[in-house]
Design a protein around this motif. Sequence first.
Motif, PDB file in Angstrom:
ATOM      1  N   ASP A 143     176.874  81.042 -32.188  1.00 57.42           N
ATOM      2  CA  ASP A 143     175.870  81.925 -31.714  1.00 57.42           C
ATOM      3  C   ASP A 143     175.326  81.032 -30.462  1.00 57.42           C
ATOM      4  OD1 ASP A 143     173.689  83.362 -31.354  1.00 57.42           O
ATOM      5  OD2 ASP A 143     172.577  82.880 -33.068  1.00 57.42           O
ATOM      6  N   ASN A 144     175.399  81.668 -29.393  1.00 55.64           N
ATOM      7  CA  ASN A 144     175.001  81.004 -28.059  1.00 55.64           C
ATOM      8  C   ASN A 144     173.779  81.778 -27.784  1.00 55.64           C
ATOM      9  OD1 ASN A 144     174.574  79.817 -25.631  1.00 55.64           O
ATOM     10  ND2 ASN A 144     176.434  80.664 -24.734  1.00 55.64           N
ATOM     11  N   PRO A 145     172.674  81.439 -28.068  1.00 56.76           N
ATOM     12  CA  PRO A 145     171.339  82.451 -27.664  1.00 56.76           C
ATOM     13  C   PRO A 145     171.037  82.484 -26.362  1.00 56.76           C
ATOM     14  CG  PRO A 145     170.648  80.280 -29.036  1.00 56.76           C
ATOM     15  CD  PRO A 145     172.166  80.462 -28.908  1.00 56.76           C
ATOM     16  N   ILE A 146     171.406  81.224 -25.522  1.00 56.29           N
ATOM     17  CA  ILE A 146     171.096  81.286 -23.838  1.00 56.29           C
ATOM     18  C   ILE A 146     171.720  82.539 -23.177  1.00 56.29           C
ATOM     19  CG2 ILE A 146     171.501  80.109 -21.840  1.00 56.29           C
ATOM     20  CD1 ILE A 146     169.796  78.257 -23.033  1.00 56.29           C
ATOM     21  N   CYS A 147     172.991  82.807 -23.744  1.00 53.88           N
ATOM     22  CA  CYS A 147     173.589  84.019 -23.021  1.00 53.88           C
ATOM     23  C   CYS A 147     173.747  85.375 -23.763  1.00 53.88           C
ATOM     24  CB  CYS A 147     174.997  83.528 -22.665  1.00 53.88           C
ATOM     25  SG  CYS A 147     175.985  84.610 -21.439  1.00 53.88           S
ATOM     26  N   GLY A 148     173.366  85.025 -25.158  1.00 52.99           N
ATOM     27  CA  GLY A 148     173.585  86.052 -26.253  1.00 52.99           C
ATOM     28  C   GLY A 148     174.915  86.602 -26.794  1.00 52.99           C
ATOM     29  N   ASP A 149     175.912  85.303 -26.420  1.00 50.94           N
ATOM     30  CA  ASP A 149     177.307  85.490 -27.237  1.00 50.94           C
ATOM     31  C   ASP A 149     177.071  85.129 -28.797  1.00 50.94           C
ATOM     32  OD1 ASP A 149     177.831  85.576 -24.437  1.00 50.94           O
ATOM     33  OD2 ASP A 149     177.922  83.309 -24.407  1.00 50.94           O
ATOM     34  N   ARG A 150     178.023  86.104 -29.237  1.00 52.15           N
ATOM     35  CA  ARG A 150     178.146  85.868 -30.641  1.00 52.15           C
ATOM     36  C   ARG A 150     179.660  85.881 -30.946  1.00 52.15           C
ATOM     37  NH1 ARG A 150     173.789  86.957 -34.419  1.00 52.15           N
ATOM     38  NH2 ARG A 150     171.881  86.848 -33.264  1.00 52.15           N
ATOM     39  N   GLY A 200     179.249  89.661 -26.236  1.00 55.65           N
ATOM     40  CA  GLY A 200     178.759  88.784 -25.088  1.00 55.65           C
ATOM     41  C   GLY A 200     179.557  88.649 -23.916  1.00 55.65           C
ATOM     42  N   CYS A 201     179.487  87.958 -23.066  1.00 52.33           N
ATOM     43  CA  CYS A 201     180.017  87.734 -21.840  1.00 52.33           C
ATOM     44  C   CYS A 201     181.412  87.548 -21.868  1.00 52.33           C
ATOM     45  CB  CYS A 201     179.353  86.574 -20.985  1.00 52.33           C
ATOM     46  SG  CYS A 201     179.910  84.955 -21.451  1.00 52.33           S
ATOM     47  N   ALA A 202     182.110  87.987 -20.595  1.00 50.98           N
ATOM     48  CA  ALA A 202     183.515  87.839 -20.741  1.00 50.98           C
ATOM     49  C   ALA A 202     184.097  86.663 -21.096  1.00 50.98           C
ATOM     50  CB  ALA A 202     183.846  88.532 -19.219  1.00 50.98           C
ATOM     51  N   ILE A 203     183.517  85.544 -20.505  1.00 47.98           N
ATOM     52  CA  ILE A 203     184.171  84.275 -20.687  1.00 47.98           C
ATOM     53  C   ILE A 203     184.163  83.799 -22.239  1.00 47.98           C
ATOM     54  CG2 ILE A 203     183.593  81.609 -20.483  1.00 47.98           C
ATOM     55  CD1 ILE A 203     183.610  82.142 -17.470  1.00 47.98           C
ATOM     56  N   SER A 204     183.007  84.169 -22.962  1.00 54.49           N
ATOM     57  CA  SER A 204     182.886  83.878 -24.506  1.00 54.49           C
ATOM     58  C   SER A 204     184.291  84.382 -25.045  1.00 54.49           C
ATOM     59  CB  SER A 204     181.560  84.171 -24.883  1.00 54.49           C
ATOM     60  OG  SER A 204     181.171  85.698 -24.888  1.00 54.49           O
ATOM     61  N   GLN A 205     184.478  85.908 -24.736  1.00 56.98           N
ATOM     62  CA  GLN A 205     185.073  86.753 -25.623  1.00 56.98           C
ATOM     63  C   GLN A 205     186.629  86.498 -25.285  1.00 56.98           C
ATOM     64  OE1 GLN A 205     183.669  88.581 -27.971  1.00 56.98           O
ATOM     65  NE2 GLN A 205     182.050  87.537 -27.210  1.00 56.98           N
ATOM     66  N   MET A 264     177.707  76.115 -15.661  1.00 58.81           N
ATOM     67  CA  MET A 264     176.857  77.117 -16.590  1.00 58.81           C
ATOM     68  C   MET A 264     177.259  77.808 -17.730  1.00 58.81           C
ATOM     69  SD  MET A 264     173.702  76.838 -15.174  1.00 58.81           S
ATOM     70  CE  MET A 264     172.986  78.398 -15.674  1.00 58.81           C
ATOM     71  N   ARG A 265     178.614  78.054 -17.636  1.00 61.20           N
ATOM     72  CA  ARG A 265     179.506  78.762 -18.722  1.00 61.20           C
ATOM     73  C   ARG A 265     180.043  77.887 -19.776  1.00 61.20           C
ATOM     74  NH1 ARG A 265     177.199  82.819 -18.500  1.00 61.20           N
ATOM     75  NH2 ARG A 265     177.510  84.459 -16.955  1.00 61.20           N
ATOM     76  N   VAL A 266     179.698  76.734 -19.619  1.00 61.24           N
ATOM     77  CA  VAL A 266     180.503  75.554 -20.580  1.00 61.24           C
ATOM     78  C   VAL A 266     180.238  76.145 -22.131  1.00 61.24           C
ATOM     79  CG1 VAL A 266     180.555  73.493 -21.821  1.00 61.24           C
ATOM     80  CG2 VAL A 266     180.666  73.758 -19.403  1.00 61.24           C
ATOM     81  N   LYS A 267     178.999  76.590 -22.468  1.00 60.33           N
ATOM     82  CA  LYS A 267     178.613  76.935 -23.960  1.00 60.33           C
ATOM     83  C   LYS A 267     179.194  78.268 -24.479  1.00 60.33           C
ATOM     84  CE  LYS A 267     174.269  74.283 -24.148  1.00 60.33           C
ATOM     85  NZ  LYS A 267     172.905  74.219 -24.027  1.00 60.33           N
ATOM     86  N   CYS A 268     179.264  79.232 -23.607  1.00 58.35           N
ATOM     87  CA  CYS A 268     180.002  80.306 -23.580  1.00 58.35           C
ATOM     88  C   CYS A 268     181.509  80.259 -23.826  1.00 58.35           C
ATOM     89  CB  CYS A 268     179.963  81.299 -22.258  1.00 58.35           C
ATOM     90  SG  CYS A 268     178.333  81.606 -21.463  1.00 58.35           S
ATOM     91  N   ALA A 269     182.105  79.374 -23.164  1.00 57.74           N
ATOM     92  CA  ALA A 269     183.648  79.211 -23.199  1.00 57.74           C
ATOM     93  C   ALA A 269     183.943  78.354 -24.585  1.00 57.74           C
ATOM     94  CB  ALA A 269     184.113  78.345 -22.209  1.00 57.74           C
TER      95      ALA A 269
HETATM   96 ZN    ZN Z   1     178.011  83.657 -22.046  1.00 56.81          ZN
END
Ligand code: ZN
Length: 152
Positions: free
Chosen positions: A38-45, A67-72, A126-131
Motif C-alpha cells: 500500500d503506497n498511500p502517498i500516490c494511492g497505489d495498491r 494505481g499509477c503506471a509505474i507501480s503497475q 518521486m516515483r521510488v515508492k511507486c516502483a
Molecule cells: Zn504511484
Amino acid sequence: MTGDKTEQDRWQAQLVDHSQFPRRHGRIEGASIIAAGDNPICGDRVRLYLQMDEEDRISDARFEGTGCAISQASASILTAQLPGRSRRQALEMFAAAHVVITGGEWPEGFEPGELAALGLVRKFPMRVKCASLAWHALRHALEEGEGTVTTE
Ligand code: ZN
C-alpha cells in the motif's frame, strides 16, 4: 547515470508496455502466500500471489493492483521474472532491484535482463515508492508471509 539515450528510450517503452499490458495479472486461487503493498502517498495498491512448489521454488506468480503506471508496470516486470526462482534467488533479485530503484547500480555479475527498465526510475525520485511497492510486497511474502506492507 547509467544508460545512454537510446537505452533510456527502450526502458521507457518497456515500462509503458508493461503498464498497458500487464503480464501475469490476476489472482491464484489457493495461493501459498498472498502479500499486499500500500503506497498511500500516490494511492497505489498491489496484491501479490505466490505459488510455491515442494522444493520452495516459485511455480506461479500473479498480481492484482490499482494505481499509477509505474507501480503497475513494476509489479508486472517483477511477477514476469518470478516463476522458476527459488526463495533465495527471488530475494537476491529483490535486493538488486531495490538498489537500482533507489538510485544505485546493478551488483557485479547480476544480469538484470528485462529488469533493466527499472533503471529509468532513478530519473524520477518521486516515483521510488511507486516502483518499489510490489518489490516490498515480495520481500514481505518471502520473509514474513501473509500481510500488508505500507511505504509510510
Ligand atoms: Zn504511484
